[in-house]
Enzyme design. Structure first.
Site, short mmCIF file in Angstrom:
data_model
loop_
_atom_site.label_atom_id
_atom_site.label_comp_id
_atom_site.label_asym_id
_atom_site.label_seq_id
_atom_site.Cartn_x
_atom_site.Cartn_y
_atom_site.Cartn_z
N GLU A 13 79.51 34.12 -14.10
CA GLU A 13 79.19 35.31 -13.29
C GLU A 13 77.69 35.56 -13.33
OE1 GLU A 13 81.21 36.33 -10.85
OE2 GLU A 13 82.76 36.75 -12.34
N HIS A 14 77.12 35.87 -12.18
CA HIS A 14 75.68 36.07 -12.03
C HIS A 14 74.89 34.83 -12.43
CE1 HIS A 14 75.64 40.36 -10.90
NE2 HIS A 14 76.75 40.42 -11.61
N THR A 15 75.51 33.69 -12.32
CA THR A 15 74.82 32.43 -12.59
C THR A 15 74.39 31.76 -11.29
OG1 THR A 15 77.03 31.50 -12.72
CG2 THR A 15 75.90 31.86 -14.80
N GLY B 89 86.35 46.21 -1.21
CA GLY B 89 85.67 46.81 -2.37
C GLY B 89 86.30 46.44 -3.70
N GLY C 140 86.10 43.54 -5.01
CA GLY C 140 85.33 42.47 -5.66
C GLY C 140 85.95 41.10 -5.47
N SER D 134 85.63 39.57 -2.48
CA SER D 134 84.84 38.99 -1.39
C SER D 134 85.43 39.17 0.00
CB SER D 134 84.59 37.50 -1.64
OG SER D 134 83.67 37.37 -2.64
N SER D 135 85.85 40.38 0.29
CA SER D 135 86.26 40.64 1.67
C SER D 135 85.07 40.42 2.60
CB SER D 135 86.81 42.06 1.81
OG SER D 135 85.88 42.99 1.35
N GLU E 22 74.68 37.99 4.77
CA GLU E 22 74.87 39.02 3.72
C GLU E 22 73.50 39.56 3.28
OE1 GLU E 22 78.14 39.57 2.24
OE2 GLU E 22 77.38 41.06 0.84
N ASP F 35 80.35 33.18 -3.25
CA ASP F 35 81.47 33.75 -2.50
C ASP F 35 81.71 32.99 -1.20
OD1 ASP F 35 81.24 35.51 -4.54
OD2 ASP F 35 80.65 37.23 -3.34
C1 GLA Z 1 78.73 38.78 -6.05
C2 GLA Z 1 77.80 37.85 -5.28
C3 GLA Z 1 77.88 36.43 -5.81
C4 GLA Z 1 77.71 36.38 -7.33
C5 GLA Z 1 78.60 37.42 -7.99
C6 GLA Z 1 78.33 37.51 -9.47
O1 GLA Z 1 80.07 38.46 -5.83
O2 GLA Z 1 78.11 37.87 -3.91
O3 GLA Z 1 76.92 35.61 -5.17
O4 GLA Z 1 76.37 36.53 -7.69
O5 GLA Z 1 78.45 38.71 -7.44
O6 GLA Z 1 78.67 36.32 -10.09
#
Ligand code: GLA
Length: 383
Positions: free
Chosen positions: A31-33, A119, A121, A123-124, A157, A169
């Site tokens: 995550e956040h990588t 919302g 999380g 990825s809608s 985005e 995503d």
């Molecule tokens: C959101 C972003 C992704 C990713 C995640 C965290 O979903 O759209 O690109 O950075 O947060 O892993």
């Protein structure tokens, strides 16, 4: 649901549409990588959006959002970011990207609706961008490759939704493969599929039913914090391009040159990449206990070092951790709300759901939303 979207299209526009589906995504770990040049381990899921679409002759984008019961009409020469009906930005954002490449598409009639909770999380927004771009690519024979569409959807985005997201995503939505996870190198965009074998275990998402307003501003700030960390480390180690290249030893050597908060953000990312590698090995060897340990480690890092969790997510993870039969759990996605992802033994699914229902949804008076996930294919046309 797809039938309802198609019927609504026929009622509104009186023609027979082509129909496309575009899924949401999960991420096992990493995550956040993605925007740090690292690795992610996502999969597309069986919660999806349906698009009924045909070209029209009125030179306008006529959109109807089935779930919101809202329509919008935007002339083809007026593709700009909208401040009301902001859901249209995900659609117009990809049209703008086409425009930047000199590709003008004519007007289209669209009905979009589906089963991805907004919302939560999963990825809608990426499903919207990717589904619409995929449909336009087919409808107007644009011949864009899947990876080109992924990158254009990501830019949509950035530019129309204002979130400087990484590539995970949009990649996962487009490239998903039934029953497989994808290990993506977010720097080179090389990826591989592996079957996800979870013998007698299920993946459950527990939606916090909250989305704190800081989400997108803090997201963009984390990106800057990581970039700052890289610029400090690169002064000593000039070959470094992103946190993906930095070892914990190198980071520690620069500790005195950065604020503690910068150090924490960077060390989280470095450790998360290592946890992802360990998770891949563990999955290959059916060592679910190790996968679970990595997931809890990921959550702790996101909570304590990266500071993107919130009380609701922490409570759901604590409930998971203290329920027998739950192997691992963590917050998933950008943070500040959305879902937790949980790997749960099939015998424990009911007790876990009962407990979350009682101790989270009822106790906090939230709308219950526990999703049992099946891993599906990426965006495609429905014949
Ligand atoms: C959101 C972003 C992704 C990713 C995640 C965290 O979903 O759209 O690109 O950075 O947060 O892993």
């Amino acid at each position: 649901m797809v039938q309802e979207v198609v019927s609504s299209f026929k009622d509104l526009y009186g023609s027979v549409p082509r129909v496309f589906r575009s899924p949401g995504r999960i991420n096992i770990i990493g995550e956040h990588t993605d925007y740090n040049g690292g690795f992610v381990l996502p999969a597309a899921i069986n919660k999806e959006l349906y698009f009924a679409v045909t070209p029209n002759t009125v030179k306008a984008f006529r959109f109807f959002a089935f779930d919101l019961n809202e329509s919008a009409e935007i002339h083809c020469t007026n593709v700009t970011q909208q401040s009301s009906k902001t859901w249209t930005n995900y659609l117009l954002g990809v049209v703008a990207q086409l425009g930047k490449r000199g590709i003008a598409v004519g007007g289209v009639d669209v009905v979009v609706g589906g089963t991805i909770p907004i919302g939560a999380g999963i990825s809608s927004s990426a499903a919207m961008e990717c589904g619409f771009l995929f449909a336009l690519n087919e409808l107007f024979s644009l011949k864009l490759s899947t990876m080109e569409m992924v990158k254009m959807a990501q830019l949509a985005e950035h530019e129309f939704a204002g979130v400087k997201c990484g590539i995970m995503d949009q990649f996962a939505v487009m490239h998903g493969k039934k029953d497989h996870v994808m290990k993506l190198d977010c720097r080179s965009t090389a990826f591989s599929y592996s079957p996800l074998k979870l013998d007698n275990h299920s993946i459950l998402l527990c939606d916090t039913a909250v989305k704190h307003t800081l989400a997108s501003s803090e997201y963009n700030l984390r990106r800057q914090e990581c970039e700052l960390g890289v610029s400090i480390v690169a002064k000593r180690f000039p070959k470094i391009l992103s946190l993906r290249d930095v070892s914990l030893d190198q980071l520690s050597a620069c500790k005195n040159e950065m604020k503690p908060v910068t150090f924490d953000r960077c060390s989280y990312v470095i450790e998360e990449n290592a946890r992802l590698e360990a998770t891949c090995v563990a999955l290959q060897n059916n060592m679910l206990d190790v996968v679970g340990k990595m997931m809890y480690g990921s959550h702790e890092g996101l909570r304590d070092k990266y500071s993107v969790s919130c009380g609701e997510l922490d409570l759901l993870v604590d409930l998971a951790r203290s329920t027998p039969g739950v192997v691992g759990a963590r917050m998933m996605g950008g943070g500040f709300g959305g879902c937790t992802i949980n790997i749960v033994h099939n015998d424990a699914v009911k007790p876990f759901k009962d407990r979350v229902r009682k101790e989270y949804y009822k106790a906090r008076r939230k709308q219950e939303n526990i999703i049992e996930v099946a891993i599906s294919d990426g965006t495609s046309e429905i014949s």
